[in-house]
Design a protein around this motif. Structure first.
Motif, PDB file in Angstrom:
ATOM      1  N   MET B  15     -27.545  61.343  50.937  1.00  0.00           N
ATOM      2  CA  MET B  15     -27.130  61.978  49.676  1.00  0.00           C
ATOM      3  C   MET B  15     -25.659  62.405  49.668  1.00  0.00           C
ATOM      4  SD  MET B  15     -26.803  65.283  50.843  1.00  0.00           S
ATOM      5  CE  MET B  15     -26.790  66.335  49.401  1.00  0.00           C
ATOM      6  N   TRP B  16     -24.940  62.195  50.770  1.00  0.00           N
ATOM      7  CA  TRP B  16     -23.540  62.616  50.796  1.00  0.00           C
ATOM      8  C   TRP B  16     -22.708  61.727  49.879  1.00  0.00           C
ATOM      9  CZ3 TRP B  16     -24.855  62.465  56.530  1.00  0.00           C
ATOM     10  CH2 TRP B  16     -25.335  63.726  56.947  1.00  0.00           C
ATOM     11  N   CYS B  17     -21.630  62.278  49.320  1.00  0.00           N
ATOM     12  CA  CYS B  17     -20.761  61.528  48.409  1.00  0.00           C
ATOM     13  C   CYS B  17     -20.077  60.386  49.168  1.00  0.00           C
ATOM     14  CB  CYS B  17     -19.637  62.413  47.859  1.00  0.00           C
ATOM     15  SG  CYS B  17     -20.170  63.905  47.049  1.00  0.00           S
ATOM     16  N   PRO B  18     -19.676  59.345  48.449  1.00  0.00           N
ATOM     17  CA  PRO B  18     -18.859  58.317  49.101  1.00  0.00           C
ATOM     18  C   PRO B  18     -17.606  58.968  49.674  1.00  0.00           C
ATOM     19  CG  PRO B  18     -19.497  57.634  46.881  1.00  0.00           C
ATOM     20  CD  PRO B  18     -19.925  59.067  47.031  1.00  0.00           C
ATOM     21  N   GLY B  19     -17.310  58.674  50.912  1.00  0.00           N
ATOM     22  CA  GLY B  19     -16.100  59.228  51.510  1.00  0.00           C
ATOM     23  C   GLY B  19     -16.283  60.557  52.193  1.00  0.00           C
ATOM     24  N   CYS B  20     -17.447  61.142  52.111  1.00  0.00           N
ATOM     25  CA  CYS B  20     -17.709  62.424  52.786  1.00  0.00           C
ATOM     26  C   CYS B  20     -17.633  62.229  54.300  1.00  0.00           C
ATOM     27  CB  CYS B  20     -19.098  62.928  52.414  1.00  0.00           C
ATOM     28  SG  CYS B  20     -19.551  64.461  53.244  1.00  0.00           S
ATOM     29  N   GLY B  21     -17.098  63.207  54.994  1.00  0.00           N
ATOM     30  CA  GLY B  21     -16.960  63.070  56.443  1.00  0.00           C
ATOM     31  C   GLY B  21     -18.261  63.304  57.202  1.00  0.00           C
ATOM     32  N   GLY B  50     -26.763  73.583  52.726  1.00  0.00           N
ATOM     33  CA  GLY B  50     -25.497  73.030  52.260  1.00  0.00           C
ATOM     34  C   GLY B  50     -25.493  71.539  52.488  1.00  0.00           C
ATOM     35  N   CYS B  51     -24.376  70.869  52.127  1.00  0.00           N
ATOM     36  CA  CYS B  51     -24.292  69.415  52.334  1.00  0.00           C
ATOM     37  C   CYS B  51     -24.554  69.097  53.804  1.00  0.00           C
ATOM     38  CB  CYS B  51     -22.911  68.902  51.950  1.00  0.00           C
ATOM     39  SG  CYS B  51     -22.551  69.089  50.204  1.00  0.00           S
ATOM     40  N   SER B  52     -23.887  69.845  54.698  1.00  0.00           N
ATOM     41  CA  SER B  52     -24.008  69.602  56.127  1.00  0.00           C
ATOM     42  C   SER B  52     -25.466  69.689  56.571  1.00  0.00           C
ATOM     43  CB  SER B  52     -23.205  70.655  56.892  1.00  0.00           C
ATOM     44  OG  SER B  52     -23.771  71.933  56.634  1.00  0.00           O
ATOM     45  N   ASN B 120     -16.594  71.271  59.698  1.00  0.00           N
ATOM     46  CA  ASN B 120     -15.636  72.081  58.946  1.00  0.00           C
ATOM     47  C   ASN B 120     -14.884  71.272  57.885  1.00  0.00           C
ATOM     48  OD1 ASN B 120     -13.673  73.799  58.031  1.00  0.00           O
ATOM     49  ND2 ASN B 120     -12.587  73.984  59.981  1.00  0.00           N
ATOM     50  N   ASN B 121     -15.290  71.466  56.620  1.00  0.00           N
ATOM     51  CA  ASN B 121     -14.547  70.814  55.541  1.00  0.00           C
ATOM     52  C   ASN B 121     -13.828  71.834  54.663  1.00  0.00           C
ATOM     53  OD1 ASN B 121     -16.656  71.850  54.065  1.00  0.00           O
ATOM     54  ND2 ASN B 121     -17.666  69.886  53.782  1.00  0.00           N
ATOM     55  N   ARG B 122     -13.831  73.070  55.082  1.00  0.00           N
ATOM     56  CA  ARG B 122     -13.062  74.154  54.449  1.00  0.00           C
ATOM     57  C   ARG B 122     -13.484  74.439  53.012  1.00  0.00           C
ATOM     58  NH1 ARG B 122      -6.925  72.738  55.397  1.00  0.00           N
ATOM     59  NH2 ARG B 122      -6.631  74.925  54.886  1.00  0.00           N
ATOM     60  N   GLN B 199     -13.964  65.738  56.073  1.00  0.00           N
ATOM     61  CA  GLN B 199     -13.402  65.921  54.737  1.00  0.00           C
ATOM     62  C   GLN B 199     -14.453  65.978  53.637  1.00  0.00           C
ATOM     63  OE1 GLN B 199     -13.243  63.240  56.493  1.00  0.00           O
ATOM     64  NE2 GLN B 199     -13.837  61.472  55.249  1.00  0.00           N
ATOM     65  N   CYS B 200     -14.136  66.793  52.629  1.00  0.00           N
ATOM     66  CA  CYS B 200     -14.916  66.813  51.397  1.00  0.00           C
ATOM     67  C   CYS B 200     -13.964  66.361  50.292  1.00  0.00           C
ATOM     68  CB  CYS B 200     -15.448  68.220  51.102  1.00  0.00           C
ATOM     69  SG  CYS B 200     -16.195  68.375  49.468  1.00  0.00           S
ATOM     70  N   PRO B 201     -13.891  65.042  50.066  1.00  0.00           N
ATOM     71  CA  PRO B 201     -12.963  64.564  49.044  1.00  0.00           C
ATOM     72  C   PRO B 201     -13.362  65.049  47.652  1.00  0.00           C
ATOM     73  CG  PRO B 201     -14.283  62.740  49.933  1.00  0.00           C
ATOM     74  CD  PRO B 201     -14.606  63.951  50.745  1.00  0.00           C
ATOM     75  N   THR B 202     -14.658  65.222  47.453  1.00  0.00           N
ATOM     76  CA  THR B 202     -15.157  65.579  46.124  1.00  0.00           C
ATOM     77  C   THR B 202     -14.620  66.928  45.662  1.00  0.00           C
ATOM     78  OG1 THR B 202     -17.140  64.354  46.638  1.00  0.00           O
ATOM     79  CG2 THR B 202     -17.276  65.845  44.766  1.00  0.00           C
ATOM     80  N   HIS B 203     -14.646  67.913  46.533  1.00  0.00           N
ATOM     81  CA  HIS B 203     -14.232  69.242  46.091  1.00  0.00           C
ATOM     82  C   HIS B 203     -12.920  69.719  46.695  1.00  0.00           C
ATOM     83  CE1 HIS B 203     -17.643  69.770  43.581  1.00  0.00           C
ATOM     84  NE2 HIS B 203     -18.481  69.524  44.569  1.00  0.00           N
ATOM     85  N   PHE B 204     -12.838  69.683  48.020  1.00  0.00           N
ATOM     86  CA  PHE B 204     -11.597  70.176  48.630  1.00  0.00           C
ATOM     87  C   PHE B 204     -10.425  69.243  48.310  1.00  0.00           C
ATOM     88  CE2 PHE B 204      -8.374  70.928  51.771  1.00  0.00           C
ATOM     89  CZ  PHE B 204      -8.420  72.304  51.958  1.00  0.00           C
TER      90      PHE B 204
HETATM   91  S1  SF4 Z   1     -19.658  67.658  48.070  1.00  0.00           S
HETATM   92 FE1  SF4 Z   1     -18.184  67.331  49.713  1.00  0.00          FE
HETATM   93  S2  SF4 Z   1     -19.274  67.947  51.583  1.00  0.00           S
HETATM   94 FE2  SF4 Z   1     -20.795  67.650  49.981  1.00  0.00          FE
HETATM   95  S3  SF4 Z   1     -21.462  65.553  50.223  1.00  0.00           S
HETATM   96 FE3  SF4 Z   1     -19.851  65.525  48.700  1.00  0.00          FE
HETATM   97  S4  SF4 Z   1     -18.008  65.132  49.882  1.00  0.00           S
HETATM   98 FE4  SF4 Z   1     -19.558  65.736  51.323  1.00  0.00          FE
END
Ligand code: SF4
Lengths: 382, 269
Positions: B15-21, B50-52, B120-122, B199-204
């Protein structure tokens, strides 16, 4: 083995019950007036090969016992007032993930820090509704040390039977008072062990698939079945699901497994109820005063009886209705502003006949306190 | 065993976004488990919220997806009640160090044998991009429209000060290095902390002009240098990568066994 006789505090009677039931993991955080449960267990558990851990807070304690229960251990924690508030989120988790555990709450006066060394029965509703969302819960209580012992064993038995947290609602007076306790020989009281799955390795194990009798066979963490445990709504394998059908069925299962078995869960005692015109409904240390008064007035020919509740949740509405049907008046004796009274009113056919005899000032309610109110109800003045 | 044997393949794609670390952290972790040839039945993964935290659903271990911030407290109960199990505890930054900060320092103080992984994606990803205790100053977040004035924790310093006996840091750019560090952490007897910048490209990234996922990862390469390297020595503003603490101290469960021994002797007298 012979029965053992001891002279103990109520908190120690609780420990004896827990050990008799087979507790082998305790996590807790010290808080008055429950501390003796932790102190005595810190000594007794390792003597029997069990584990005691003093965690950094009440939240961590509740979480730790859930983790330990999943590896197949019988677990408990104990707390009072503010600590009970802190535990609520994790208690909700244990309800949702169906994890057997026992939480003793030796009640003190609240809200907030309240009245730490004084008696109160103010957490009745919190035991029922402290955590968020709809759910069921089992809560037991006791008015003397023999019963504290037995109710503690019952708490473990019910937790393991229904895979649920069970709350033991003691109060400060019971916790700290000393009296005789007779500990039966091992084997005299029946103990319930959790149902373990018979599904062999390699075969699909569904930890949340109830059997026909409603019980869920468990597999210990570290065993042959790897499954998922979550506080989210989940399917029968334990994996998150928001499907309306899954959500609906799981919530109904969580509530029904307790509610349907209310007769098996309900525990009570009665004194002089057969012909009683005035019935005192009580529990915990206030029931002692109620029983004392009833005995006393019986000798004078007054038809007073007592219904002592030993299980508070699920509330035994049918039992209370039946027992109180012929009474002229029902007086609920408790040390709060009427938490059980509200349930009794909801049970009986005529709520107008239900009264409250209470104290909320940190002092024990005495037989004369109850008598004063009774005289008013009876129209006899003070 | 092949690495895919350690995952629950039916739950992929994740379920993580494309590009999520976070997927890269999962990859590094699984390769560590694979290289150590651990038995799946011996591993319990405990996560928070959380996502993690969703990581525990994807691994074919005993998995415990708990409540926000409390993964280490649950893990402590599992470990102490059955010390032969290997505890892996991945957490998000808010999960581990805001709501879970107390459990983090106390698990380190006890030196209970488990591996805490701070992903840690801050940012708080799942709740939509609020700042976290690891965001640091001058960061834009949905709850910091005028930028943050909250200082961040240095996870490595905090873990070391609290008593963790193994402390390491890496990034998802350095996936193989992360695997090595995780292997060391898992094998270490005591409380191990591995911080992995993810990294959290979506939000951070979007809010802070961090670029796309590749640019954010590239940045991890640029802002870090190996512990003990000349680059790090010459540029103290860079973040160190590698092992910071690795020492022996009595482990909690083993110490408790000694308590049992003493208590049992006393009881039999
Ligand atoms: S919101 Fe950020 S941390 Fe959560 S899955 Fe998407 S990219 Fe990853």
């Amino acid at each position: 083995m012979e029965n053992k006789i001891k002279f103990v505090q109520g908190n120690e009677a609780c420990v004896e019950g827990a050990l008799y039931a087979g507790v082998d993991f305790y996590a807790g955080y010290p808080i008055t007036p429950s501390t003796e449960i932790a102190e005595v267990l810190s000594q007794r558990l390792p003597q029997a090969g069990g584990k005691f851990i003093q965690m950094e807070d009440e939240i961590a304690s509740m979480c730790a016992i859930i983790g330990a229960s999943l590896t197949g251990h019988k677990v408990m924690t104990a707390t009072s007032g503010p600590g009970f508030s802190l535990k609520q989120e994790a208690i909700g988790y244990a309800c949702m993930a169906e994890i057997p555990c026992v939480i003793a709450n030796v009640q003190r006066g609240g809200p907030s820090t309240g009245n730490p060394t004084h008696v109160s029965q103010g957490d009745i509703n919190q035991a029922r509704w402290g955590t968020h969302g709809d759910h069921a819960i089992i809560a037991l209580t006791a008015s003397n040390h023999q019963d504290v012992f037995e109710m503690t064993i019952d708490a473990f038995n019910l937790a393991e039977t229904y895979r649920t947290p069970v709350i033991l609602l003691l109060d400060e007076a019971i916790g700290h008072m000393r009296e005789k306790l007779e500990i039966p020989a091992a084997g005299e009281i029946e103990l319930v062990e959790r149902l373990r799955t018979s599904v062999p390795k390699g075969v699909d194990y569904r930890p949340y698939l109830p059997r026909e009798d409603g019980r869920l066979p468990m597999s210990d963490f570290g065993g042959e079945h790897r499954y998922n445990v979550t506080g989210l709504y989940h399917d029968m394998w334990g994996f998150p699901s928001a499907s309306p059908q899954v959500v609906n069925e799981l919530l109904r299962h969580l509530v029904d497994k307790i509610d349907i078995n209310i007769e098996k869960i309900t525990r009570y005692k009665e004194y002089f109820l057969d012909d009683a015109e005035y019935i005192l409904v009580s529990y915990g240390s206030s029931a002692r005063s109620a029983i004392h008064l009833a005995k006393n007035r019986r000798e004078k020919g007054e038809k007073i009886g007592v219904l002592e509740l030993q299980s508070i949740w699920p509330f035994p509405h049918d039992l209370v209705r039946e027992k109180c049907s012929r009474a002229k008046s029902v007086v609920v004796v408790e040390m709060n502003l009427g938490q059980v009274m509200a349930q009794v009113k909801a049970s009986v056919d005529n709520p107008e006949k239900v009264f409250l005899a209470n104290r909320i000032d940190g002092k024990l309610i005495t037989p004369s306190d109850i008598k004063r109110l009774l005289r008013v109800i009876q129209g006899r003045g003070i | 065993m092949a690495v895919q044997d350690y995952i629950r393949q039916r739950f992929f794609p994740h379920m993580w976004c494309p590009g999520c670390g976070h997927g890269i952290v999962l990859n590094s972790l699984l390769r560590a488990v694979e290289q150590l040839e651990l038995d799946k039945n011996d591993i319990v993964m405990t996560s928070g919220i959380g996502c993690s935290a969703r990581i525990s659903g994807y691994v074919d271990f005993h998995s415990l997806h708990t409540i926000h911030g409390r993964a280490l407290a649950f893990a402590t109960g599992v470990k102490l009640s059955k010390p032969e199990l290997t505890l892996l505890v991945p957490m998000g930054d808010g999960d581990a160090l805001a709501i879970g900060g107390n459990h983090f320092i106390h698990a380190a103080r006890r030196n209970i044998d488990m591996t805490a992984i701070v992903m840690n994606n801050r940012i708080y990803g799942m709740t939509g991009g609020q700042f976290s205790p690891l965001s640091g100053c001058g960061i834009k977040a949905t709850t910091a429209p005028y930028t943050t004035i909250d200082n961040d924790f240095n996870v490595v310093d905090l873990a070391a000060a609290a008593g963790a006996t193994f402390v390491a840091r890496s990034t998802v750019y350095h996936a193989k290095e992360s695997t090595e560090l995780l292997k060391n952490a898992i094998q270490h007897k005591g409380f191990s902390v591995v911080e992995i910048l993810s990294q959290c490209p979506t939000h951070f990234g979007r809010k802070n002009k961090g670029g796309d996922a590749a640019a954010m990862m590239e940045n991890y390469k640029n802002i870090t240098a190996p512990v003990g390297s000349k680059t790090l020595e010459e540029n103290p503003e860079l973040l160190g990568r590698g092992i910071f603490v690795q020492k022996e101290r009595p482990e909690y469960c083993q110490e408790y066994d000694k308590i049992i021994e003493v208590a049992m002797k006393g009881a039999s007298k």
